[in-house]
Design an enzyme around this catalytic site. Sequence first.
Site, PDB file in Angstrom:
ATOM      1  N   ASP A 212      29.470  36.474  48.132  1.00 53.04           N
ATOM      2  CA  ASP A 212      29.351  35.484  47.078  1.00 53.04           C
ATOM      3  C   ASP A 212      27.948  34.869  47.075  1.00 53.04           C
ATOM      4  OD1 ASP A 212      30.798  33.866  45.026  1.00 53.04           O
ATOM      5  OD2 ASP A 212      30.333  32.218  46.397  1.00 53.04           O
ATOM      6  N   GLU A 266      26.479  39.553  45.234  1.00 51.79           N
ATOM      7  CA  GLU A 266      26.399  38.825  43.965  1.00 51.79           C
ATOM      8  C   GLU A 266      25.042  38.126  43.975  1.00 51.79           C
ATOM      9  OE1 GLU A 266      28.744  35.409  41.382  1.00 51.79           O
ATOM     10  OE2 GLU A 266      28.693  35.281  43.555  1.00 51.79           O
TER      11      GLU A 266
END
Length: 542
Positions: A212, A266
């Site tokens: 993330d 990401e």
Amino acid sequence: MSDDQQSAPWWRSAAIYQIYPRSYADGNGDGIGDITGIRARLPHLRDLGVDAVWISPWYVSPMADAGYDVADYRDIDPLFGTLADAEALITEAHELGLRIIVDLVPNHCSDQHPWFRTALADGPGSRARQLFHFRPGAGENGELPPNDWQSAFGGPAWTRTSEGDGTPGEWYLHMFAPQQPDWNWDQPQVRAEFESILRFWLDRGVDGFRIDVASLLVKQDGLPDEGTLPPGTPAPHRDRPEVHDIYRSWRRLADSYPGERVFVGELWVSPEALPRYLREDELHTAFNFPFLQAPWEHGALRSVIDETLTLHAPVGAPATWVLGSHDATRVVTRYGRADTSFTERHQPVPVDLDLGTRRARAAALLSFALPGSVYVYQGDELGLWEVEDIPLALRQDPAVQQSGGTDPGRDGCRVPLPWEGDEAPFGFSPSDTDTEPWLPQPPAWKDHTVAAETGDPGSTLELHRAALRVRRAEPALGDGPFAWLPSADGVLAFTRGPGLTCLVNLTSEPVELPAHTEQLLASGPLADGLLPPDTTIWLRAV
């Protein structure tokens, strides 16, 4: 697959399915998806034909941001089950030929994490506070945030603490919600902790990690105001060289285990910065935001495909192709709007769902035909649309609260999946429960359950199953050669190695097919042998 594809690492050509655990399947009847539900519905993913499953965070969490505020990285939140459930899921997935990728959230944790609770209790100057970003405030009495950084959810990226005696204290940094304090990755203790967390999940057999906000971990020295930097300077909380050292150490750790594992980043960086993270010894792949955000327009799609392949080629990394996620408006809805470009979430605008569905089906075949790996967000294989009429009182995304309701949040793409039956909860929860799903499902989804679409040759589910079956069987598909073909204005035409052609009609009129020996698959019926608007076809070339 070709011999080269079979010998290449699995992740270079993988079809990866994203599960948002709250909304996939509810096994215990509390209205919230869980690991028991996932385990029961694993055969759906086997039958769909994906290679791997990415599971959004399932860790212990107060759920201020649906699990992206992690209080314990080594255990499962009771909302989803137990660690034993997770271990059984990994085993059962492997038995079905499915790999498991878990979401790792290293930029921030929960304000209920034991280390952050200790930092609050120990006070200014303590060792515990060095593990996060605590700073005195600006202004005459420290009443202003330490710098001008803004939270991704709106408002300042700083929250002020109260000391033990109740007086205002230092501020701490949170690039997302106030309940998500950012780790200080300049501290060796933080780095060692996350290597231990990786080892914990590798020991349990996971096949990779989706990281993330992978580019935000390391902040710039001094945490300077963004407004004080010269134009063109990278944002101060991104892309310091030290972040690459972190990922190299993670790769060395994972490579010490048998088998091939993947690290997917990401990355909130410019396209030009992307290759810096995809070096041979760092991240394997990156989530393709430009493709996800591209409008349904010939020029825009061709440009983003060209740019993606051009940026990945020098570092030898495979591209990824993404149409949806738990953070993005459902593709059927976006493509059904007059403006198909990706915009910030906004209040509902008119949507032509039939048009959006036709375009989403065409986009799925386009993405499956491009070289590299591809992602399917849960429910996109059913042609589900964004649920935009969720009452404000039922919405749970923190962006809704922080914006005072002006931002509708991401709940509309997170509504629980419909599996079977003619009325809610559509098999999402066991039949003997009266508890409603955590978000309401639209009645019209009765025609879009897995059961309703199974066996219907015109359904979006059967289109996905067929496409993934052909993709796995065809030597030309997956990672490998790609070349544009001459085509009419508004038509994308390309070849995938010898023998396979993909044609996408983005015009308003039917177009002729090029010479071919076989029609492998089309996203919709042809019109008198012509390819209709908003339709994709795979052909066996002459």
